[in-house]
Write an enzyme that holds these catalytic residues in place. Structure first.
Site, PDB file in Angstrom:
ATOM      1  CD  GLU A 223      -4.768  -7.706   2.748  1.00  0.00           C
ATOM      2  OE1 GLU A 223      -5.557  -6.684   3.117  1.00  0.00           O
ATOM      3  OE2 GLU A 223      -3.509  -7.430   2.815  1.00  0.00           O
TER       4      GLU A 223
ATOM      5  CD  GLU B  52      -2.860  -1.053   2.431  1.00  0.00           C
ATOM      6  OE1 GLU B  52      -3.165  -0.084   2.956  1.00  0.00           O
ATOM      7  OE2 GLU B  52      -3.106  -2.348   2.957  1.00  0.00           O
TER       8      GLU B  52
END
Ligand code: G3I
Length: 354
Positions: free
Chosen positions: A266, A161
């Site tokens: 995820e 991220e």
């Protein structure tokens, strides 16, 4: 004897009523036997993010992991703040426990995460002013962790991220202090320790941000040109029932073109609309969720087999989802319900494989 009969009657009644009172009117089949488990029908590993406390204390949780999954990711136990809470003081116990459970049960363990601008211990923030020290903290953390798990953890989210939804790099103190090339250096530090480990870049939002997915694809192209090692991309897919088929296909299609392994890393499909706070899982939402799970698995199955690293759900069941707090339900995003029974989504994926 009479008391036993009454006790059994009360127990059965409680179970039935308790079952109905959670607003789920769908009759759940009991959990599958291992040979009919979904994981045995897929052409890629099926994973779950694991909570250390549940793994240590909850038998149903452990059995669900053993029976239903062949890959696991430590939800938090391998993050910087968990492994190196104080400078040069490493805490391996929880992470080692998870690795041992995985090895004992012939389950793959995927490492999460060597560098994330978040989830760092407070002591690191003290050094954000000194680039040389910060670089050394980053390098030694990556290399110490990779060394510790070498041979047991064979794939890592090296960086997590670092892009904003607009495709630009997030303006974190790591970027400001170390410059944009620090991201590639993380991969080089990791490769220097383990020549075989699969090195991933992991991020969210590729299904809704075209700019982000292209930024990731461009980074991969740039790494290849500069000889920076990278083997895979994680598409987190924290998504919701409203996500469009076009967006799912775009995310997977664009990033599959890089030729790297893709890990849907995820996955959860929130059934909660933005407006609602308290949430009940109605039949139609259960059905929509099932359709979207089936769509994602089917779309993922169209990429070349060598690129299918696997699909990992973020947590095991609605009971341990990071979105719900202890015994308070805000969402029902996963394949197993709050009593670890397969949901309609689980059956929809199986049916989609027929
Ligand atoms: O372990 C401490 C505990 O000692 C302390 O008492 C407690 C109170 O603050 O905090 C506990 O740590 C929490 C940790 O989860 C373990 O429960 C952190 O505060 C909390 O921030 C952390 O949240 C995790 C979050 O990442 C940040 O690391 C979530 O559980 C986890 O599901 C979430 O997962 C991330 C992925 O790693 C990356 N992709 C996005 C995904 C969702 O945000």
């Amino acid at each position: 004897m009479y008391k036993i009969i009454v006790f059994i009657a009360i127990t059965v009644l409680f179970h039935y009523v308790g079952h109905k009172s959670d607003g789920n009117s769908i009759n759940y089949e009991r959990s599958t036997s291992p040979d009919s488990a979904l994981k045995n029908r897929l052409s890629f590993p099926l994973g779950a993010a694991v909570k250390i406390r549940h793994l240590r204390e909850n038998t149903v949780y452990r059995n669900t992991l053993k029976n239903e999954f062949n890959s696991i990711t430590a939800e938090n136990s391998m993050k910087f703040e968990a492994l190196q809470p104080n400078r040069n003081v490493y805490r391996w116990t929880n992470a080692d426990y998870i690795v041992e459970f995985a090895n004992k049960n012939n389950i793959r363990i995927h490492g999460h995460v060597l560098h994330w601008p978040k989830a760092n211990p407070k002591w690191v923030l003290k050094y954000k002013g000194d680039s040389a020290i910060l670089e050394n903290i980053l390098k030694s953390h990556i290399q110490t962790v990779m060394n510790h798990f070498k041979g047991k953890v064979r794939s890592w989210d090296v960086v997590n991220e670092v892009f904003d939804d607009d495709g630009k790099l997030k303006q974190t103190f790591w970027l400001k202090k170390l410059g944009p090339d620090y991201i590639g250096r993380c991969f080089q530090y990791a490769r220097a320790v383990d020549s075989k480990a699969l090195l991933f870049y992991n991020d969210y939002g590729q299904e809704y941000s075209m700019k982000k997915r292209h930024a990731i694809a461009n980074m991969v192209a740039s790494f290849k040109k500069r000889g920076i090692p990278i083997d895979g991309i994680g598409l987190q897919m924290h998504t919701r029932v409203g996500v469009s088929e076009a967006k799912i296909r775009a995310a997977i299609g664009v990033l599959a073109k890089t030729g790297l392994k893709l890990h849907i890393s995820e996955l959860e499909i929130s059934a909660r609309s933005k407006k609602t706070n308290i949430f009940k899982m109605e039949d139609d939402l259960e059905h929509q969720q099932a359709e979207k799970y089936n769509l994602i698995f089917k779309t993922y199955n169209t990429i070349p087999a060598k690129q299918r690293f696997g699909i990992t759900t973020w947590n095991v069941s609605d009971a341990d989802s990071w979105k719900n707090t202890k015994n308070k339900y805000f969402d029902f995003p996963l394949l197993f319900d709050h009593e670890y029974r397969p949901k309609e989504a689980y059956r929809a994926i199986l049916k989609g494989l027929e």
